[in-house]
Design a protein around this motif. Structure first.
Motif, PDB file in Angstrom:
ATOM      1  N   ARG A 113      31.628  40.239  80.593  1.00 19.59           N
ATOM      2  CA  ARG A 113      32.165  40.199  79.283  1.00 19.59           C
ATOM      3  C   ARG A 113      33.312  41.093  79.010  1.00 19.59           C
ATOM      4  O   ARG A 113      33.299  42.314  79.262  1.00 19.59           O
ATOM      5  CB  ARG A 113      30.794  40.765  78.464  1.00 19.59           C
ATOM      6  N   ASP A 254      23.740  44.567  77.546  1.00 17.58           N
ATOM      7  CA  ASP A 254      23.508  43.549  76.403  1.00 17.58           C
ATOM      8  C   ASP A 254      24.015  44.493  74.962  1.00 17.58           C
ATOM      9  O   ASP A 254      25.031  44.085  74.142  1.00 17.58           O
ATOM     10  CB  ASP A 254      22.287  43.108  75.838  1.00 17.58           C
ATOM     11  N   ASP A 258      28.067  44.484  72.855  1.00 15.58           N
ATOM     12  CA  ASP A 258      28.160  44.499  71.280  1.00 15.58           C
ATOM     13  C   ASP A 258      29.228  45.707  70.837  1.00 15.58           C
ATOM     14  O   ASP A 258      29.847  45.428  69.918  1.00 15.58           O
ATOM     15  CB  ASP A 258      26.902  44.218  70.746  1.00 15.58           C
TER      16      ASP A 258
HETATM   17 MG    MG Z   1      23.460  40.582  72.601  1.00 15.80          MG
END
Ligand code: MG
Ligand code: NAI
Length: 370
Positions: A113, A254, A258
């Motif tokens: 990411r 995770d 964000d």
């Molecule tokens: Mg997420």
């Protein structure tokens, strides 16, 4: 035939799964831009096959995907995914029966990411200058807290009990940490931050730290530091420039990603790659955001995350030059102020897409011979 005429002109087969909410809107935008790029550059072809695996399909048939879905997907070079989640289907059903049902069996163990502040956009951090927030978060994508290990007993009794057991295997922890070191090594700063919670979680997380120290010996040119996940949130906000590549567990990364997306300006920008680094299976590429029911059908979903996702997919397929050009074009469109509402603009999804297509033609189209 001369060798130059034999130069390969690859044709990549892409499975697109738009799924739910704004997924179809942003995937349509992404496919439009990718097709325009391929048509303009004429150095590779893209063949898209659309799959209607979604919460609507689930509500009609009881299944998100047909039984042979994985065999079907294995025939593709890559998967372009929108978002899954519907207001009338519990999230754990949609996530486990579509997204995780693809990622886990296809061994897409590395979730990558990248986040940065785009030109023309700004971070909500008061003092964050351009270039100071430029991170890649590497998330373990096959086990950990999302291993699905656990159960519920005595359902609905006052003494009901539920367990959610995190699974950490040396095999998976080592491969993700090694992958993260490779990513860090390929970036200018060559710096990796290993995030755990090894003070409170004294088994799996202590093993993570130990494996990181072992693997680090093979990467003498990468500097490493260690953070506890709670302290990491503070460092991301207060010292964004001190971070570069970050590796963490499935759950921790995770959450951190964000936060990273929000700190970079909007969740509507950031991409995610679910990679099988062995390349035995196709990898899956998706915007980081979800299906955003609150703006579905309004035509204002930011397609930039899907465009950046498309760039990550092209890089993985071996078309890095095309990917870099596309990302540069997308940034320049933002810089021109053609942005959706989440970035403070007033453009629609279609207007941003059209502007990117025009810029592709202007910059990469061959000058016409008279
Ligand atoms: Mg997420
Ligand atoms: P979300 O990412 O869908 O939305 C959060 C907020 O960001 C909303 O206000 C939304 O309007 C905004 N937003 C998201 N993407 C945007 C875009 N491209 N342009 C402009 N604004 C955007 O997260 P939320 O609301 O927690 O979840 C909605 C559904 O999506 C749930 O069912 C959830 O399970 C699912 N989900 C699916 C994911 C996936 O498929 N990988 C990832 C995250 C959530």
């Amino acid at each position: 035939m001369s060798p130059s005429l034999l130069k390969t002109h690859p044709r990549y087969k892409i499975a697109s799964i738009p799924a739910d909410g704004i997924g179809p809107e942003v995937i349509e935008a992404g496919v439009t831009v990718l097709k325009k790029l391929a048509e303009t550059l004429k150095t590779f072809d893209l063949d898209f096959t659309n799959f209607d695996w979604s919460s609507d399909t689930y509500k009609k048939t009881g299944k998100y995907m047909p039984g042979d879905a994985l065999t079907t997907l294995k025939k593709f070079d890559a998967i372009l995914f929108g978002a899954v989640g519907a207001p009338d289907v519990p999230d754990h059903i949609s996530l486990w029966q579509l997204r995780l049902a693809i990622c886990q069996p296809l061994q897409q163990y590395a979730n990558v990411r990248p986040t940065k502040v785009f030109k023309g956009t700004s971070s909500p951090l008061r003092n964050c200058k351009a270039g100071e927030l430029d991170w890649v978060i590497v998330r373990e994508n096959s086990e950990g807290e999302y291993a699905g290990h656990g159960g519920r007993s005595h359902t609905n009794q006052p003494w009901e009990v539920a367990t959610e057991v995190s699974i950490f295997t040396r095999h998976s922890v080592e491969r993700i940490i090694r992958f993260a070191f490779e990513v860090a090594k390929g970036r200018p700063k060559k710096h990796l931050t290993v995030v755990t919670k090894s003070n409170a979680q004294r088994n799996g997380m202590v093993m993570w730290d130990a494996i990181a120290a072992e693997v680090g010996k093979d990467f003498p040119d990468v500097t490493v530091d260690k953070m506890l996940v709670d302290a990491m949130t503070v460092r991301m906000v207060l010292k964004p420039e001190s971070l570069d590549t970050i590796v963490a567990t499935n759950l921790h990364a995770d959450i951190l990603s964000d936060l990273a997306a929000a700190l970079a300006g909007s969740i509507g920008i950031a991409p995610t790659s679910n990679l099988d680094p062995s390349r035995e299976n196709p990898s899956m590429f998706e915007p980081i955001h979800g299906s955003a029911f609150d703006i579905t059908g309004m035509g204002i979903a930011n397609p930039v995350a899907t465009f950046w996702t498309a760039c990550e997919m092209l890089t993985w397929l071996g078309e890095k030059e095309a990917a870099d050009s596309l990302l540069d074009i997308v940034e320049s469109v933002c810089e021109q102020g053609i942005m959706t509402k989440d970035l403070g603009g007033s453009a629609t999804t279609v207007e941003v897409t059209t502007a990117v297509c025009k810029e592709i033609e202007a910059r990469l189209g061959k000058p016409k011979t008279v």
